[in-house]
Design a protein around this motif. Structure first.
Motif, PDB file in Angstrom:
ATOM      1  N   TYR A 234     -27.009 -13.163  12.693  1.00 35.79           N
ATOM      2  CA  TYR A 234     -25.605 -13.564  12.711  1.00 35.79           C
ATOM      3  C   TYR A 234     -24.886 -12.971  13.920  1.00 35.79           C
ATOM      4  O   TYR A 234     -25.310 -11.953  14.486  1.00 35.79           O
ATOM      5  CB  TYR A 234     -24.904 -13.179  11.412  1.00 35.79           C
ATOM      6  CG  TYR A 234     -24.800 -11.691  11.127  1.00 35.79           C
ATOM      7  CD1 TYR A 234     -23.673 -10.963  11.512  1.00 35.79           C
ATOM      8  CD2 TYR A 234     -25.814 -11.009  10.444  1.00 35.79           C
ATOM      9  CE1 TYR A 234     -23.567  -9.609  11.229  1.00 35.79           C
ATOM     10  CE2 TYR A 234     -25.722  -9.664  10.165  1.00 35.79           C
ATOM     11  CZ  TYR A 234     -24.592  -8.961  10.554  1.00 35.79           C
ATOM     12  OH  TYR A 234     -24.498  -7.625  10.291  1.00 35.79           O
ATOM     13  N   PHE A 451     -19.484 -16.695   3.586  1.00 38.70           N
ATOM     14  CA  PHE A 451     -20.536 -16.667   4.601  1.00 38.70           C
ATOM     15  C   PHE A 451     -21.909 -16.801   3.944  1.00 38.70           C
ATOM     16  O   PHE A 451     -22.774 -17.556   4.424  1.00 38.70           O
ATOM     17  CB  PHE A 451     -20.431 -15.388   5.409  1.00 38.70           C
ATOM     18  CG  PHE A 451     -21.492 -15.238   6.470  1.00 38.70           C
ATOM     19  CD1 PHE A 451     -21.714 -16.245   7.400  1.00 38.70           C
ATOM     20  CD2 PHE A 451     -22.278 -14.097   6.538  1.00 38.70           C
ATOM     21  CE1 PHE A 451     -22.695 -16.113   8.376  1.00 38.70           C
ATOM     22  CE2 PHE A 451     -23.243 -13.958   7.515  1.00 38.70           C
ATOM     23  CZ  PHE A 451     -23.452 -14.970   8.440  1.00 38.70           C
ATOM     24  N   LEU A 455     -24.830 -19.663   4.467  1.00 35.84           N
ATOM     25  CA  LEU A 455     -26.206 -19.332   4.848  1.00 35.84           C
ATOM     26  C   LEU A 455     -27.232 -19.976   3.917  1.00 35.84           C
ATOM     27  O   LEU A 455     -28.295 -20.409   4.349  1.00 35.84           O
ATOM     28  CB  LEU A 455     -26.402 -17.808   4.840  1.00 35.84           C
ATOM     29  CG  LEU A 455     -25.899 -17.025   6.050  1.00 35.84           C
ATOM     30  CD1 LEU A 455     -26.022 -15.536   5.795  1.00 35.84           C
ATOM     31  CD2 LEU A 455     -26.665 -17.406   7.318  1.00 35.84           C
ATOM     32  N   SER A 460     -28.878 -25.178   6.179  1.00 40.54           N
ATOM     33  CA  SER A 460     -29.223 -23.899   6.807  1.00 40.54           C
ATOM     34  C   SER A 460     -30.633 -23.453   6.423  1.00 40.54           C
ATOM     35  O   SER A 460     -31.391 -22.965   7.268  1.00 40.54           O
ATOM     36  CB  SER A 460     -28.199 -22.842   6.386  1.00 40.54           C
ATOM     37  OG  SER A 460     -28.511 -21.588   6.938  1.00 40.54           O
ATOM     38  N   ASN A 466     -27.665 -23.256  12.649  1.00 37.23           N
ATOM     39  CA  ASN A 466     -26.541 -22.323  12.564  1.00 37.23           C
ATOM     40  C   ASN A 466     -25.531 -22.797  11.518  1.00 37.23           C
ATOM     41  O   ASN A 466     -25.316 -23.996  11.356  1.00 37.23           O
ATOM     42  CB  ASN A 466     -25.801 -22.210  13.903  1.00 37.23           C
ATOM     43  CG  ASN A 466     -26.693 -21.693  15.021  1.00 37.23           C
ATOM     44  OD1 ASN A 466     -27.730 -21.093  14.763  1.00 37.23           O
ATOM     45  ND2 ASN A 466     -26.279 -21.921  16.251  1.00 37.23           N
ATOM     46  N   THR A 467     -24.910 -21.855  10.870  1.00 34.00           N
ATOM     47  CA  THR A 467     -23.758 -22.209  10.036  1.00 34.00           C
ATOM     48  C   THR A 467     -22.570 -22.493  10.958  1.00 34.00           C
ATOM     49  O   THR A 467     -22.596 -22.168  12.152  1.00 34.00           O
ATOM     50  CB  THR A 467     -23.367 -21.060   9.094  1.00 34.00           C
ATOM     51  OG1 THR A 467     -22.834 -19.971   9.872  1.00 34.00           O
ATOM     52  CG2 THR A 467     -24.556 -20.568   8.295  1.00 34.00           C
ATOM     53  N   VAL A 478     -17.509 -15.369  12.011  1.00 32.84           N
ATOM     54  CA  VAL A 478     -18.939 -15.081  11.947  1.00 32.84           C
ATOM     55  C   VAL A 478     -19.682 -16.404  11.823  1.00 32.84           C
ATOM     56  O   VAL A 478     -19.200 -17.365  11.231  1.00 32.84           O
ATOM     57  CB  VAL A 478     -19.262 -14.151  10.751  1.00 32.84           C
ATOM     58  CG1 VAL A 478     -18.983 -14.824   9.431  1.00 32.84           C
ATOM     59  CG2 VAL A 478     -20.711 -13.676  10.805  1.00 32.84           C
ATOM     60  N   GLY A 480     -24.003 -17.668  11.366  1.00 37.88           N
ATOM     61  CA  GLY A 480     -25.342 -17.126  11.152  1.00 37.88           C
ATOM     62  C   GLY A 480     -26.366 -18.224  10.998  1.00 37.88           C
ATOM     63  O   GLY A 480     -26.044 -19.414  10.973  1.00 37.88           O
ATOM     64  N   ARG A 481     -27.622 -17.815  10.869  1.00 36.91           N
ATOM     65  CA  ARG A 481     -28.706 -18.758  10.626  1.00 36.91           C
ATOM     66  C   ARG A 481     -29.812 -18.033   9.876  1.00 36.91           C
ATOM     67  O   ARG A 481     -29.976 -16.808   9.985  1.00 36.91           O
ATOM     68  CB  ARG A 481     -29.237 -19.365  11.924  1.00 36.91           C
ATOM     69  CG  ARG A 481     -29.853 -18.379  12.885  1.00 36.91           C
ATOM     70  CD  ARG A 481     -30.200 -19.054  14.209  1.00 36.91           C
ATOM     71  NE  ARG A 481     -31.113 -20.157  14.046  1.00 36.91           N
ATOM     72  CZ  ARG A 481     -32.434 -20.046  14.033  1.00 36.91           C
ATOM     73  NH1 ARG A 481     -32.999 -18.842  14.186  1.00 36.91           N
ATOM     74  NH2 ARG A 481     -33.203 -21.096  13.867  1.00 36.91           N
TER      75      ARG A 481
END
Length: 634
Positions: A234, A451, A455, A460, A466-467, A478, A480-481
């Motif tokens: 992230y 978040f 994810l 995802s 990626n989010t 933020v 993430g992946r």
């Protein structure tokens, strides 16, 4: 054929428009057309509440809740229990509205005005003369999307609704005898002795075979499931990250120093003396005119001979705090005095005598006796402070621009976070064993439910994309992946054998403890003298647990005590079993007068609430309330 349709599609659309639209113009659009198919979920006084009404109301409540707590878990707002609570509130509002209509309840304009004046935000809009600032009031209610008329109608409606149950709740009372009877029951104390039979005492007696362990494992596989987890990467973008990428130049720092020199130096202070002729702001006009005339006379005298200011102040000033000192007020900065007085002082030169100044206290003649200007710090002295302030301001200005880049980049280059990290000089962070719900002690992004939900979304997990950029706090984004995903699985027996054994032993030892405890209870009830392992006596109550489990104390207090000593037992689950001997009833401690009064007030509130709930149930029967939606299980 298809080519012909394509060429003539525009003509066809125009034809349809000409045929369909006039029908709506002629007959209108019946709202029931859209809601007719919506099922009925409740009825109140013959009026229906449909599924669409319920959905709209819950959506509005969820939107308000999210606005008030943006970081809360959105899933909590859409549980069956939360949705059903919305329906119950709708029913309650309809019941109270029906009661208002049937009882012809209303609110007078005088009472409405008084209630509005009691609202602090509205009371703050009053002018010194007592009138209301109409424009500020309009802006205040406009921020809620209402006109003053609409806001007042809502308040009037709420006041009318509150009368339905308010008359019952507020008229409730209890006698001292009722209070004593209730408190004697609630706060009763009992002297007891306890014999505990814990699973640990019987663990050594449990020697399971492999077959028993495997059978236990097969019967309790749910206890050996490992939840889904992921290894994630992230990127965090916040003001600290933006600030770290900025370096203000020397020229920027020196310009900022010059612009803020007055603030850095501190407030200028001035010393003044005054002569006050008192006149309250709400005094009759004639009284204020008389005070003003006296002040004007003193001013004329001082113009002729400024040197007698202190003597005239001692003789004439009606300020008891400064008159004896010749009117001297000492040094003060801006903000210490009322505005008319302050404006006059900070507009004078040293030695000046002001014209008569009017304030809420009366009329002043002022002389400025000294000015104290603080020494300005050097650039080098305040350089660290200037740099921190300027960096913070630059970061706040830059954040919006960088946030757009961050949001677009993680979306456009969705297969990796590294390009975004390189572009914005951010660090890709990693975390292992991440689950759908925040782990105990989790901090930062991994403690944010929104978040984590992103994810563990299908896209995802399946595509490792990626989010989107998620706002998890003010000026904090933020994205993430998931780099590695492990679905939920049942751990194999060989891997959890020791855990299976520990659970099996604890389970069987608990059974032995309960069996032994129940046997001892029967034996001691039959022959109290045979009880040989009771602990020393203690006195327990609902508010005095004495470090005992709540279930144990409740069992001791619920047991019949018409014949003492009395015996009872209680299953404490994983803590085993307890046998309780009740020796005597101990009267509750006498209350002080103040404590008794507080208890009486609290008891009246409880009684009022109970009577209000009972009356509401009667109203539901009167208005034939039917809730067709099933209540969800907890």
């Amino acid at each position: 054929m298809l080519e012909s349709i394509r060429k003539h599609s525009k003509f066809g659309m125009i034809l349809l428009f000409l045929l369909v639209i006039p029908s709506f113009v002629l007959v209108g659009v019946d709202q029931s057309y859209f809601s007719e198919s919506s099922p009925i979920v409740a009825r109140v006084d013959g009026h229906e509440i449909k599924q669409s009404d319920w959905d709209n109301a819950h959506r509005q409540e969820s939107d308000r809740a999210r606005a008030q707590a943006p970081n809360s878990d959105p899933r909590l707002l859409d549980t069956p229990q939360a949705r059903y609570a919305t329906l119950e509130r709708m029913v309650r509002d309809r019941v109270l509205t029906a009661a208002v209509q049937k009882m012809h309840l209303g609110v007078s304009n005088t009472r409405l005005a008084q209630t509005l004046q009691d609202i602090p935000a509205i009371a703050a809009l009053k002018r010194p003369d007592g009138s209301l600032d109409a424009e500020a009031y309009r802006a205040l209610v406009g921020a809620q999307g209402l006109t003053p008329e609409g806001f007042e109608a809502n308040v009037r409606q709420d006041m009318a609704l509150s009368q339905v149950l308010g008359g019952v709740v507020q008229s409730s009372f209890s006698t001292p005898e009722q209070l004593n009877q209730a408190m004697d029951t609630l706060l009763q104390r009992r002297e007891i002795q306890i014999a505990r039979f814990t699973p640990q005492d019987f663990s050594a007696k449990v020697t399971p075979t492999d077959a028993e362990l495997e059978s236990y494992y097969q019967a309790h596989t749910v206890q050996f499931q490992q939840p889904e987890e992921a290894t994630v990467e992230y990127l965090l973008l916040d003001l600290d990250a933006v600030r770290a990428s900025l370096t203000p130049s020397e020229d920027d720092l020196r310009t900022y120093y010059k612009e803020n020199l007055d603030r850095l130096a501190g407030k200028e202070e001035r010393r003044a003396s005054h002569i006050l002729i008192s006149a309250a702001k709400d005094a009759p006009a004639a009284e204020r005119e008389k005070a003003k005339a006296q002040a004007n006379e003193l001013e004329t005298t001082l113009r002729k001979d400024p040197g007698q200011f202190a003597a005239l102040a001692k003789k004439n000033s009606q300020d008891p705090g400064s008159a004896s000192a010749g009117g001297d007020l000492g040094f003060f900065a801006r903000g210490a005095m009322v505005k008319p007085f302050e404006d006059a002082v900070f507009g004078m030169n040293k030695g000046d005598i002001s014209p008569v100044v009017e304030s809420d206290f009366g009329y002043h003649i002022i002389t400025l006796t000294d000015i104290k200007k603080p020494k300005a710090p050097s650039f080098e002295e305040v350089r660290p402070k200037l740099q921190a302030e300027l960096l913070q301001q630059l970061a706040q200005r830059k954040f919006a621009e960088v946030a757009d880049t961050f949001t677009n980049s993680v979306y456009e280059q969705a297969d990796s976070l590294q390009p975004t990290a390189d572009k914005l000089k951010l660090k890709v962070q990693t975390a292992q064993h991440v689950t759908r719900t925040p782990a105990p002690g989790a901090q930062g992004p991994l403690a944010n439910a929104r978040f984590l939900e992103a994810l563990f979304a299908n896209d995802s997990i399946e595509n490792k994309r990626n989010t989107e950029a998620i706002d998890i706090a003010p000026s904090t984004l933020v994205a993430g992946r998931v780099s590695q995903y492990e679905p939920a699985r049942t751990l194999p027996y060989a891997e959890v054998r020791e855990r299976v054994r520990a659970l099996y032993v604890a389970d069987k030892a608990g059974e032995l403890a309960r069996t032994e405890g129940q046997a001892k209870l029967q034996a001691w009830q039959a022959d109290p003298n045979s009880a040989n392992r009771l602990a020393p006596s203690i006195i327990v109550a609902r508010n005095q647990l004495q470090n005992q489990p709540r279930a144990l104390v409740d069992a001791a207090l619920h047991a019949p005590a018409d014949k003492l000593p009395a015996w009872t037992g209680v299953d404490l689950g994983a803590q085993g079993y307890a046998v309780i001997k009740i020796n005597r009833i101990v009267p509750r401690e006498a209350s002080q007068a103040a404590e008794t009064a507080a208890l009486q007030q609290q008891f009246d509130q409880w009684l009022g609430t109970a009577e209000g709930m009972a009356y509401y149930e009667l109203l539901k029967q009167r208005f034939k309330v039917q809730i067709k939606a099933p209540r969800p299980t907890s």
